[in-house]
Scaffold this motif. Structure first.
Motif, short mmCIF file in Angstrom:
data_model
loop_
_atom_site.label_atom_id
_atom_site.label_comp_id
_atom_site.label_asym_id
_atom_site.label_seq_id
_atom_site.Cartn_x
_atom_site.Cartn_y
_atom_site.Cartn_z
N HIS A 153 -58.50 -12.20 0.22
CA HIS A 153 -59.56 -12.36 -0.78
C HIS A 153 -60.72 -11.43 -0.45
O HIS A 153 -60.80 -10.88 0.65
N ASN A 154 -61.65 -11.29 -1.40
CA ASN A 154 -62.84 -10.48 -1.13
C ASN A 154 -64.09 -11.34 -0.92
O ASN A 154 -65.19 -10.82 -0.78
N PHE A 155 -63.91 -12.67 -0.92
CA PHE A 155 -65.00 -13.58 -0.53
C PHE A 155 -64.39 -14.86 0.02
O PHE A 155 -63.21 -15.15 -0.20
N LYS A 171 -66.63 -9.19 1.09
CA LYS A 171 -66.36 -7.81 1.47
C LYS A 171 -67.10 -6.90 0.50
O LYS A 171 -66.97 -7.03 -0.71
N ARG A 172 -67.90 -6.00 1.05
CA ARG A 172 -68.69 -5.09 0.24
C ARG A 172 -67.86 -3.88 -0.19
O ARG A 172 -66.79 -3.64 0.35
N TYR A 177 -69.01 -6.19 5.62
CA TYR A 177 -69.06 -7.58 5.18
C TYR A 177 -70.50 -8.02 4.94
O TYR A 177 -71.43 -7.53 5.58
N GLY A 178 -70.65 -8.98 4.04
CA GLY A 178 -71.95 -9.55 3.75
C GLY A 178 -71.88 -11.06 3.89
O GLY A 178 -70.80 -11.66 3.84
#
Length: 184
Positions: A153-155, A171-172, A177-178
């Motif tokens: 996933h991206n979050f 994921k930015r 990463y944020g």
């Protein structure tokens, strides 16, 4: 509207500043009263000859934000204004729907829109198509990043083991990463 036009790797000429302020200023026609907002315009120029514009307009109960990449800075400004107009029209449609259902809106939009600015009928309504439920396991942000990567996933939403609050890692676009933490 008050403008804060900044440049990164580019000198903001009076012509660029005037063009950005003129184009973004046209958004005021969508509101009954003059906007009392600080407009943040960030213009960037990259070594690969591509430019980027980011516009953020924070207002009470609404933040308008758009960004656009393009070879031509003036074209990028035009494209970002189109995105902002689209956001305003979508928000106005939502406000009008809530007005009919519940009463007075928090934002008063102008009813004096030109015909070409009427809401686009073929736009898909924002429809919730899936709901997921899961337990939030207490962990630190490093473990949450590992879980997110394993899932592809991206979050990833998790409970921070130190603060016991719900956080989100993401994921930015630059591959880093944020972390989003609630502020209470």
């Amino acid at each position: 509207m008050r403008y804060n036009v900044r440049g990164e790797n580019i000198e903001i000429t009076p012509a660029i500043r005037e063009y950005a302020e003129k184009k973004i200023g046209k958004l005021e026609r969508y509101f009954e009263d003059s906007l009392d907002a600080n407009v943040n315009v960030n213009l960037k120029f990259y070594s690969d000859q591509e430019s980027k514009i980011e516009v953020t307009i924070p207002m009470t109960d609404l933040v308008l934000r758009a960004e656009e990449h393009h070879q031509d800075m003036y074209a990028a400004i035009d494209l970002v204004v189109n995105k902002l107009e689209r956001q305003i029209r979508k928000h106005k449609t939502k406000v009008n729907r809530k007005l009919r259902e519940h009463g007075a809106p928090k934002f008063v939009f102008s009813n004096q829109l030109p015909e070409e600015d009427a809401p686009i009928e073929d736009e898909d309504p924002q429809e919730l198509v899936r709901t997921k439920r899961f337990n939030l396991k207490p962990m630190d942000s490093e473990e949450a990043i590992l879980q997110m990567d394993m899932l592809g996933h991206n979050f990833f939403v998790f409970t921070d083991s130190k603060s016991n609050k719900t956080n989100v890692v993401y994921k930015r676009k630059d591959g880093k990463y944020g972390l989003i933490e609630p502020h209470v």
